[in-house]
Enzyme design. Structure first.
Site, PDB file in Angstrom:
ATOM      1  N   THR A  88       0.834  -1.209   0.000  1.00 19.24           N
ATOM      2  CA  THR A  88       0.000   0.000   0.000  1.00 19.24           C
ATOM      3  C   THR A  88       0.863   1.251   0.000  1.00 19.24           C
ATOM      4  OG1 THR A  88      -1.783  -1.076   1.229  1.00 19.24           O
ATOM      5  CG2 THR A  88      -1.698   1.316   1.332  1.00 19.24           C
TER       6      THR A  88
ATOM      7  N   GLU B 274      10.167  -3.531  -1.817  1.00 15.09           N
ATOM      8  CA  GLU B 274      10.558  -4.695  -1.004  1.00 15.09           C
ATOM      9  C   GLU B 274      11.630  -5.517  -1.717  1.00 15.09           C
ATOM     10  OE1 GLU B 274       6.710  -6.360  -0.314  1.00 15.09           O
ATOM     11  OE2 GLU B 274       6.450  -5.277   1.568  1.00 15.09           O
TER      12      GLU B 274
ATOM     13  N   ASN C 150       7.373 -11.410   1.325  1.00 15.81           N
ATOM     14  CA  ASN C 150       5.931 -11.584   1.151  1.00 15.81           C
ATOM     15  C   ASN C 150       5.436 -12.988   1.441  1.00 15.81           C
ATOM     16  OD1 ASN C 150       4.590  -8.997   0.281  1.00 15.81           O
ATOM     17  ND2 ASN C 150       6.474  -9.009  -0.914  1.00 15.81           N
TER      18      ASN C 150
ATOM     19  N   THR D 199      -1.432 -11.998   4.707  1.00 16.95           N
ATOM     20  CA  THR D 199      -2.509 -11.141   4.205  1.00 16.95           C
ATOM     21  C   THR D 199      -3.812 -11.549   4.875  1.00 16.95           C
ATOM     22  OG1 THR D 199      -1.412 -10.858   2.104  1.00 16.95           O
ATOM     23  CG2 THR D 199      -3.772 -10.438   2.155  1.00 16.95           C
TER      24      THR D 199
END
Lengths: 220, 209
Positions: free
Chosen positions: A1, A88, A215, A220
């Site tokens: 985001t 990232e 990730n 999430t």
């Protein structure tokens, strides 16, 4: 985001401020990419206090509006580039500049297509001056252009001209990418697609093993 | 406040060349603005600041640009609604830790409660408060922790560079650096200032409108 808050003390009417902010967003935050995923939360809020005592801006065509727009673009571009730089797992910022487009929007679309290419991002992490992946990503941007006018430059090294690959010092080009990665610097890719006056820029970063690691571990 | 600003370094900011001068500070550089960033216990791990507030001393002309993702977070929907009924705003509250996206009606009610509580503390209407959230998708805001932290957050407001820096740190998630910048320039012969802060590191492919 991505989130952003912009503040200014310039004096500007509501409708003009809202248009100016969207123009600046289109030239900055909407031209960055790290992983191709559009967030559920991306937001930029911009507040103008009007306390500077500067002339009130009520027309986008006024000289004052042009001056304020340029500053707003600069601030948002500075912040947008820092987001791409901090992507990232990234080891370098990728800055793609497209010239020769029919207009700014088309040039910007090609630039973002190149910056978004996972294959190009991986090649840059691999320090591979892969002109084919740059040309490919420009070609599928959805903007028609004359292939015989395609020119690709990496840093100062000409990789393609007239749509044809050029002889170049591969070791020097790879070294350019390597140095950018070692110092978390900037890789500059310049693409020309014709004779138009449209110029657009986009920013991204290379794709490293760390992106997957980060990730895979972030729920999430 | 300044100690918490140092938890992560500041990003190098590469401004394009033009008739402006980069000056110290970020969102507090322009006249009328204050900011703060504190740890409010919202993050799952660590004690990096996770609540930021930017306020304006006067009614500020407001604008927003938002994700066009159909699965828009509750604060995005809230801000779009609020900007459609008000041309001005006085405060922006930002939390890191939970994105409050894909959280349904309950998530939207959380936003309204947070905005109302802050508006009460700042003695302004709730429509003058805008909200941004970032963090884990699918999780509601840790509302209890946020509401308990609001008085401390408001008391920490400052027009200093440190205020801007602490807010820039408080909005970060996986960011390795905080992003903050301010410039000064001339508009119509008068000096104006624009400052800003941003966050972002992953899930980055904005398409805002």
């Amino acid at each position: 985001t991505m989130l952003g808050v912009i503040t200014t003390d310039a004096v500007v009417t509501s409708d003009i401020w809202r248009k100016m902010v969207q123009i600046a967003v289109n030239r900055s935050f909407n031209q960055i990419t790290v992983d191709g995923d559009t967030s559920t939360n991306d937001t930029v809020i911009a507040l103008a206090s009007g306390l500077s005592g500067s002339p009130r801006i009520s027309s986008l065509q006024s000289e004052e509006a042009v001056q304020l727009q340029a500053c707003l673009d600069a601030v948002m571009q500075g912040l947008a580039k820092s987001i791409a730089w901090d992507g990232e797992g990234a080891t370098c910022l990728i800055e793609v500049t497209v010239t020769g487009g029919q207009n700014e929007a088309e040039a910007a679309k090609i630039a973002r297509s190149v910056a978004s290419s996972s294959l190009l991002k991986a090649a840059i992490y691999g320090r591979d001056p892969n002109w084919g992946r740059i040309a490919c990503a420009a070609g599928y941007a959805g903007v028609p252009f004359d292939l015989t006018k395609l020119r690709v430059v990496l840093g100062d090294i000409l990789l393609m001209d007239g749509g044809e690959p050029q002889l170049f010092d591969r070791a020097a080009a790879s070294d350019y990418l390597k140095k950018a990665g070692e110092m978390h610097g900037t890789v500059e890719i310049k693409v020309s697609v014709g004779d138009g006056l449209g110029i657009g820029q986009a920013w991204g970063c290379d794709l490293s093993y760390d992106y997957v690691k980060i990730n895979a571990e972030y729920t999430t | 406040v300044s100690a918490s600003s140092n938890l992560i370094p500041a990003a190098p900011i590469h401004l394009p060349e033009g008739p402006w001068t980069q000056i110290p500070g970020g969102v507090t550089a322009a006249q009328g603005f204050k900011a703060a960033g504190i740890y409010g216990g919202l993050r799952a791990k660590g004690e990096k600041p996770d609540l930021a507030l930017v306020t304006c001393d006067v009614d500020a002309t407001s604008a927003g640009s938002f994700t066009t993702n159909v699965v828009a977070a509750a604060p995005v929907v809230y801000c779009k609604n609020t900007l459609s009924i008000s041309e001005t705003a006085r405060a922006v509250l930002i939390n890191a830790g939970q994105a409050n996206a894909a959280t349904g009606d309950a998530g939207y009610q959380d936003v309204i409660e947070c905005a109302s509580a802050l508006a009460k503390l700042l003695k302004m209407g709730p429509e003058e408060v805008l909200i941004e959230s970032t963090g884990v998708v699918g999780q509601r805001i840790k509302k209890g922790a946020l509401l308990e932290s609001l008085p401390n957050l408001v008391n920490s407001l400052s027009s200093s560079i440190q205020g801007a820096d602490s807010a820039a740190v408080a909005i970060t998630t996986t960011d390795l650096v905080s992003k903050s910048v301010a410039v000064e320039s001339q508009v119509g012969g008068k000096t104006i200032t624009i400052g800003g802060m941003a966050k972002g590191s992953g899930m980055i492919h904005p398409n805002m409108a």
